[in-house]
Motif scaffolding. Sequence first.
Motif, PDB file in Angstrom:
ATOM      1  N   ASP A 112      51.253  34.716  23.906  1.00  0.00           N
ATOM      2  CA  ASP A 112      52.347  35.460  23.913  1.00  0.00           C
ATOM      3  C   ASP A 112      52.779  36.527  24.692  1.00  0.00           C
ATOM      4  O   ASP A 112      53.977  36.775  25.028  1.00  0.00           O
ATOM      5  N   ILE A 113      51.546  37.352  25.220  1.00  0.00           N
ATOM      6  CA  ILE A 113      51.887  38.302  25.897  1.00  0.00           C
ATOM      7  C   ILE A 113      52.178  37.779  27.483  1.00  0.00           C
ATOM      8  O   ILE A 113      53.159  38.655  28.107  1.00  0.00           O
ATOM      9  N   ILE A 114      51.685  36.833  27.907  1.00  0.00           N
ATOM     10  CA  ILE A 114      52.085  35.919  29.136  1.00  0.00           C
ATOM     11  C   ILE A 114      53.454  35.527  29.049  1.00  0.00           C
ATOM     12  O   ILE A 114      54.159  35.867  30.196  1.00  0.00           O
ATOM     13  N   GLY A 115      54.059  35.041  27.895  1.00  0.00           N
ATOM     14  CA  GLY A 115      55.146  34.574  27.860  1.00  0.00           C
ATOM     15  C   GLY A 115      56.217  35.633  28.057  1.00  0.00           C
ATOM     16  O   GLY A 115      57.125  35.377  28.888  1.00  0.00           O
ATOM     17  N   ASP A 126      48.570  30.819  32.193  1.00  0.00           N
ATOM     18  CA  ASP A 126      47.600  30.109  31.175  1.00  0.00           C
ATOM     19  C   ASP A 126      46.326  29.719  31.530  1.00  0.00           C
ATOM     20  O   ASP A 126      45.345  29.759  31.166  1.00  0.00           O
ATOM     21  N   GLY A 127      46.595  28.746  32.827  1.00  0.00           N
ATOM     22  CA  GLY A 127      45.371  28.288  33.606  1.00  0.00           C
ATOM     23  C   GLY A 127      44.439  29.170  33.949  1.00  0.00           C
ATOM     24  O   GLY A 127      43.325  29.013  33.610  1.00  0.00           O
ATOM     25  N   MET A 128      44.724  30.298  34.720  1.00  0.00           N
ATOM     26  CA  MET A 128      43.903  31.359  35.060  1.00  0.00           C
ATOM     27  C   MET A 128      43.101  31.890  33.945  1.00  0.00           C
ATOM     28  O   MET A 128      41.954  32.140  34.069  1.00  0.00           O
ATOM     29  N   VAL A 129      43.644  32.136  32.791  1.00  0.00           N
ATOM     30  CA  VAL A 129      43.129  32.895  31.625  1.00  0.00           C
ATOM     31  C   VAL A 129      42.245  31.811  31.150  1.00  0.00           C
ATOM     32  O   VAL A 129      41.133  32.290  30.739  1.00  0.00           O
ATOM     33  N   MET A 130      42.228  30.534  31.104  1.00  0.00           N
ATOM     34  CA  MET A 130      41.420  29.798  30.455  1.00  0.00           C
ATOM     35  C   MET A 130      40.332  29.303  31.295  1.00  0.00           C
ATOM     36  O   MET A 130      39.217  29.428  30.989  1.00  0.00           O
ATOM     37  N   LEU A 131      40.508  29.461  32.783  1.00  0.00           N
ATOM     38  CA  LEU A 131      39.344  29.309  33.577  1.00  0.00           C
ATOM     39  C   LEU A 131      38.645  30.540  33.752  1.00  0.00           C
ATOM     40  O   LEU A 131      37.351  30.463  33.568  1.00  0.00           O
ATOM     41  N   LEU A 186      46.590  23.887  22.484  1.00  0.00           N
ATOM     42  CA  LEU A 186      46.872  23.661  23.781  1.00  0.00           C
ATOM     43  C   LEU A 186      48.431  22.972  23.981  1.00  0.00           C
ATOM     44  O   LEU A 186      49.341  23.187  24.517  1.00  0.00           O
ATOM     45  N   TRP A 187      48.506  21.937  23.068  1.00  0.00           N
ATOM     46  CA  TRP A 187      49.736  21.239  22.968  1.00  0.00           C
ATOM     47  C   TRP A 187      50.906  21.982  22.410  1.00  0.00           C
ATOM     48  O   TRP A 187      51.864  22.054  22.707  1.00  0.00           O
ATOM     49  N   LYS A 188      50.538  23.021  21.451  1.00  0.00           N
ATOM     50  CA  LYS A 188      51.318  23.922  20.954  1.00  0.00           C
ATOM     51  C   LYS A 188      51.974  24.802  21.796  1.00  0.00           C
ATOM     52  O   LYS A 188      52.934  24.844  21.990  1.00  0.00           O
ATOM     53  N   GLN A 189      51.047  25.279  22.906  1.00  0.00           N
ATOM     54  CA  GLN A 189      51.161  26.021  24.146  1.00  0.00           C
ATOM     55  C   GLN A 189      52.233  25.423  24.891  1.00  0.00           C
ATOM     56  O   GLN A 189      53.144  25.936  25.576  1.00  0.00           O
ATOM     57  N   VAL A 190      52.085  24.397  25.429  1.00  0.00           N
ATOM     58  CA  VAL A 190      52.699  23.357  25.956  1.00  0.00           C
ATOM     59  C   VAL A 190      54.309  23.338  25.732  1.00  0.00           C
ATOM     60  O   VAL A 190      55.211  23.337  26.452  1.00  0.00           O
ATOM     61  N   SER A 191      54.275  22.898  24.316  1.00  0.00           N
ATOM     62  CA  SER A 191      55.799  22.862  23.755  1.00  0.00           C
ATOM     63  C   SER A 191      56.463  24.381  24.092  1.00  0.00           C
ATOM     64  O   SER A 191      57.673  24.563  24.193  1.00  0.00           O
ATOM     65  N   SER A 192      55.605  25.318  23.610  1.00  0.00           N
ATOM     66  CA  SER A 192      56.106  26.760  23.568  1.00  0.00           C
ATOM     67  C   SER A 192      56.471  27.187  25.088  1.00  0.00           C
ATOM     68  O   SER A 192      57.591  27.902  24.940  1.00  0.00           O
ATOM     69  N   VAL A 193      55.819  26.781  26.076  1.00  0.00           N
ATOM     70  CA  VAL A 193      56.172  26.972  27.345  1.00  0.00           C
ATOM     71  C   VAL A 193      57.473  26.384  27.688  1.00  0.00           C
ATOM     72  O   VAL A 193      58.394  26.829  28.573  1.00  0.00           O
ATOM     73  N   LEU A 194      57.655  25.065  27.414  1.00  0.00           N
ATOM     74  CA  LEU A 194      58.809  24.444  27.644  1.00  0.00           C
ATOM     75  C   LEU A 194      60.143  25.007  26.993  1.00  0.00           C
ATOM     76  O   LEU A 194      61.021  25.158  27.827  1.00  0.00           O
ATOM     77  N   GLY A 210      53.286  43.214  16.197  1.00  0.00           N
ATOM     78  CA  GLY A 210      53.168  41.600  16.503  1.00  0.00           C
ATOM     79  C   GLY A 210      54.284  40.751  16.283  1.00  0.00           C
ATOM     80  O   GLY A 210      54.310  39.784  16.462  1.00  0.00           O
ATOM     81  N   PHE A 211      55.295  41.254  15.949  1.00  0.00           N
ATOM     82  CA  PHE A 211      56.818  40.621  15.782  1.00  0.00           C
ATOM     83  C   PHE A 211      57.826  40.868  16.943  1.00  0.00           C
ATOM     84  O   PHE A 211      58.024  41.859  17.223  1.00  0.00           O
ATOM     85  N   THR A 212      58.204  39.850  17.412  1.00  0.00           N
ATOM     86  CA  THR A 212      59.291  39.772  18.317  1.00  0.00           C
ATOM     87  C   THR A 212      60.443  38.730  17.861  1.00  0.00           C
ATOM     88  O   THR A 212      60.090  37.916  17.307  1.00  0.00           O
TER      89      THR A 212
END
Length: 227
Positions: A52-55, A120-125, A142-150, A193-195
């Motif tokens: 969420d922060i990154i997004g 996101d990838g850098m954070v996971m690594l 992970l799949w939820k994040q993919v849809s969120s990023v799109l 925590g709400f946006t």
Amino acid sequence: MMRLEMKKYKLWGMLKGVVICILAIMALLTLIYFADKTESENTFASYHTIFDIIGSLVRITFVIYASAIIARIIIEEYKNKTINLMFVYPISRKHIMVAKLSIVFLFTLITVLLSNVFLDGMVMLADRAYDIVPETLTMEMLWKQVSSVLLSAVSAAGISLIPLYFGMRRHSVPFTIVSAVLIVSLVSSNTNGFTLSSIIAIPVALCFIGIIIAYMTIRNVDTKDVV
């Protein structure tokens, strides 16, 4: 037409700015992490929070960046009346405006998408190497994040067109950029925590508003004289 516009304004040079923005976001995330360790807090308690922060940071950065592009390739031309020169070319005014706005839309879409994926990838690594996040990342997350990023990339691309309305009203570069800052600040502001961006209908609605503004600008460009 888009290639000509990018060549005219040397927009390929934007890539350097994009890289600098991504590095700045990485530096800010690192600063937050070490500040939390010093103060015995844990902002990075879950992947959901980190994503969420990154997004939010990516969306804010590149919507404002896109407004600067709008100011450069559209608003300044109207303000200085150099757009008149382009309008005497044997090319439809609408085609010219479509090319300009497509650059802005695609720039925001691609940069938001790739920046989220990279960060996101850098954070996971980093988590695999240094165990930063106490939470275990699952495929479902992970799949939820993919849809969120799109969704974030598409909505940000639409939102990036909204400052066009304010800029065209006064042919003002500062007004264009300030409106972008206000819009993303409102959408991404965090209260306990709400946006607003967490309510899917809001970024989607703003995306459609941006597209409608672009459509109205293109539709009226043949009948509205440069003053």
